[in-house]
Every structure is written in structure tokens, then in C-alpha cells.
Enzyme design. Structure first.
Site, short mmCIF file in Angstrom:
data_model
loop_
_atom_site.label_atom_id
_atom_site.label_comp_id
_atom_site.label_asym_id
_atom_site.label_seq_id
_atom_site.Cartn_x
_atom_site.Cartn_y
_atom_site.Cartn_z
N ASN A 9 1.00 -1.21 0.21
CA ASN A 9 0.05 0.00 0.00
C ASN A 9 0.96 1.32 0.01
OD1 ASN A 9 -1.90 2.04 0.45
ND2 ASN A 9 -2.39 1.43 2.56
N TRP A 10 1.15 1.91 -1.06
CA TRP A 10 2.04 3.16 -1.13
C TRP A 10 1.35 4.36 -0.53
CZ3 TRP A 10 3.79 2.45 -7.11
CH2 TRP A 10 4.64 1.56 -7.28
N LYS A 11 0.15 4.26 -0.28
CA LYS A 11 -0.34 5.34 0.34
C LYS A 11 -0.31 6.74 -0.38
CE LYS A 11 0.25 3.14 4.65
NZ LYS A 11 0.03 3.09 6.18
N HIS A 97 -9.10 1.05 5.13
CA HIS A 97 -8.01 1.15 5.73
C HIS A 97 -8.08 2.13 6.90
CE1 HIS A 97 -3.51 2.33 6.78
NE2 HIS A 97 -3.44 1.14 5.99
N GLU A 99 -6.58 4.47 7.94
CA GLU A 99 -6.21 6.10 7.85
C GLU A 99 -7.34 6.58 7.14
OE1 GLU A 99 -2.61 5.50 5.67
OE2 GLU A 99 -1.58 4.74 7.43
N GLU A 169 -5.27 -5.23 10.49
CA GLU A 169 -4.09 -4.12 10.71
C GLU A 169 -4.38 -3.52 12.06
OE1 GLU A 169 -2.21 -3.09 6.69
OE2 GLU A 169 -4.04 -1.86 7.13
N GLY A 175 2.58 2.04 10.84
CA GLY A 175 3.66 2.93 10.65
C GLY A 175 4.49 3.47 12.19
N SER A 215 3.77 -2.44 10.25
CA SER A 215 5.20 -2.57 10.45
C SER A 215 6.02 -3.80 9.98
CB SER A 215 5.48 -2.24 11.81
OG SER A 215 5.11 -0.92 11.99
N GLY A 236 2.97 -1.33 4.30
CA GLY A 236 3.11 0.34 4.09
C GLY A 236 4.36 0.84 3.84
N GLY A 237 5.05 0.96 4.55
CA GLY A 237 6.43 1.81 4.81
C GLY A 237 7.37 0.98 3.89
P1 PGA Z 1 3.01 -0.08 7.76
O1 PGA Z 1 1.51 0.20 6.96
O2 PGA Z 1 3.78 -1.22 6.99
O3 PGA Z 1 3.83 1.18 7.34
O4 PGA Z 1 2.96 -0.24 9.08
C1 PGA Z 1 0.81 -0.71 6.79
C2 PGA Z 1 -0.65 -0.13 6.25
O5 PGA Z 1 -0.96 0.79 6.72
O6 PGA Z 1 -0.91 -0.97 5.48
#
Ligand code: PGA
Length: 252
Positions: A9-11, A97, A99, A169, A175, A215, A236-237
Site C-alpha cells: 500500500n503506497w498510500k 484502511h 487511515e 491491521e 507505521g 510494520s 506500508g512503509g
Molecule cells: P506500515 O503500514 O507497514 O507502514 O505499518 C501498513 C499499512 O498501513 O497497511
């Protein structure tokens, strides 16, 4: 056999050039991997979906969207519908998600409508959910997760579940550099499978892929993925770096 999935997930990261480059680099770095029964997914921003699809051509990499609106069309300034995504070749959409839930006030009810729009358009969803830190501390994490799944997905029939991928998640792990332990992930994934079995049947529960997100890094991926009810990860990251993402793919 359940499909294994590693999804990035590149956000709100990577412009057009960066998106194309990352896909190009990823194509190269996973070329030697066997990846049987394993899907590799990336989710760029809306404006970069078409160019990313083009960049991913003739590879294992699938390009998916990060969100969509539930209506077909209309006066929803700034929004994008399922049929619009489908028209450019998108087959899968991430929904729910944390966010989106936190910053854009997405609710279970709205998400249930989005899931319906996904299915009406014969698309697939990676449906995200997970508890807050205070939910876990107060020992409410199982109830919270159960409610999130039930409210948005339990109106579906059995057949619809073929188009559902779940992503657990825990919000406190996104994050933050803090991951759920492999045992915590397994415990929750087994619980999720048990509530699906109870609502539907064992076949539906056994078939649905449940990803862990929060993470995930090359260093912890193997342990998390080794758990029997963890079918992959939503990353994510670490998905923004080709070496890290490849390391996670190798771990599966
Ligand atoms: P993260 O994000 O790997 O940076 O913790 C995961 C996500 O939001 O899907």
C-alpha cells in the site's frame, strides 16, 4: 489451498515517474522468484494507476486502487467510482484502511456500501480492519474486530466471499515500528476464521486469505508469515523500497 498475497500500500507516496520506476525495479528483483500460488500487489495513488498498470504489464505484479466511492456517479466532488476504476483495468480495491477510517471518517455502514459496489462491478476487495491500542489494552480487540467484519461484510452471501481478501491491521502497529507478535497475529487470524466459519461454513473460512499489516519488514516477515492462519501481508512503509519489499516477498 489459500492464495498467499504480499500487497504494498503506497498510500500518498510516489509520483508518476517514481511509481513507474519502483514497478520496473520490482519486476527485475522478483524475476527469479518462483511465487507459486502467491500474488504480488501494489497500490499506487489514483492518478498513477494507468501508468502503473502499463509499467506492470507482462509481470506478476498486480496494480490495485487504495479506495473508491460507493456511488456509480454523481455530485461527489473529488471522488472516483468502482466502474471508473474497472474501466481502466483495475480488478481490486483496498477498502477500510484505518487511515481512511480515522482521517476521512469512514464508517462500517459506508464501507458495507463500498463492498456492495465492488461486488456489483465484479471487482475484488482487500478489506482492512483492526483495533486501536486502547481496545487492546482494555481487552476489547476481539469484539472490535468482530464488529468491524460483521457490520461491513456479514450481509454478503457465501459466493461473494470469493471476492474478499481480509487484512487485519492493528492500528497501534501501523507505521509505528511496533508489530503485533507472530503469536498475536495468529491468535487474531484464527479468531477471524472462527467467526467466519460460524457465520457461513468451514469452506468459506478456509478459503479466505487473511493478511497481516502493521510494520511488516524483511526482518519480521518470515516469522509472521510462518503462522498457519496468516496468508500474507499488507505492507506500508517497507513497500516503498524495492529491496525491503522484495525481502518480504521472499519471506512468503
Ligand atoms: P506500515 O503500514 O507497514 O507502514 O505499518 C501498513 C499499512 O498501513 O497497511
Amino acid at each position: 489451498m489459500r492464495t498467499k498475497i504480499v500487497a504494498g500500500n503506497w498510500k500518498m507516496n510516489n509520483d508518476k515517474k517514481e511509481s513507474k520506476q519502483l514497478i520496473k525495479d520490482l519486476k527485475k528483483s522478483i524475476k527469479a522468484e518462483k511465487l507459486e500460488n502467491t500474488r504480488v500487489i501494489v497500490a499506487p495513488t489514483f492518478v498513477n494507476l494507468s501508468s502503473s498498470i502499463k509499467a506492470a504489464k507482462n509481470s506478476k505484479i498486480e496494480v490495485v486502487a487504495q479506495n473508491m466511492h460507493q456511488a456509480k456517479n454523481g455530485a461527489y466532488t473529488g471522488e472516483i467510482s468502482a466502474n471508473m476504476l474497472k474501466a481502466i483495468g483495475i480488478k481490486t480495491v483496498i477498502l477500510g484502511h484505518s487511515e481512511r477510517r480515522t482521517y476521512f471518517n469512514e464508517t462500517d455502514k459506508g464501507l458495507a456500501e463500498k463492498v456492495d459496489a465492488v461486488l456489483e462491478n465484479e471487482l475484488e476487495t482487500i478489506f482492512c480492519f483492526g483495533e486501536l491500542l486502547e481496545d487492546r489494552k482494555s481487552d476489547h480487540h476481539f469484539t472490535v474486530v468482530k464488529d468491524q467484519i460483521a457490520n461491513a461484510l456479514f450481509h454478503l452471501d457465501k459466493v461473494a466471499w470469493k471476492s474478499i481478501i481480509l487484512a487485519y491491521e492493528p492500528v497501534w502497529a501501523i507505521g509505528t515500528g511496533e508489530t503485533a507478535s507472530a503469536e498475536q497475529a495468529q491468535e487474531m487470524h484464527a479468531f477471524i476464521r472462527s467467526i467466519i466459519e460460524k457465520k457461513y461454513n468451514k469452506e468459506v473460512a478456509d478459503e479466505v486469505s487473511i493478511l497481516y499489516g502493521g510494520s511488516v519488514k524483511p526482518a519480521n516477515a518470515e516469522e509472521i508469515f510462518s503462522k498457519p492462519d496468516v496468508d500474507g501481508g499488507l505492507i506500508g512503509g517497507a513497500a516503498l523500497n524495492v529491496a525491503d519489499f522484495t525481502g518480504i516477498i521472499k519471506a512468503i
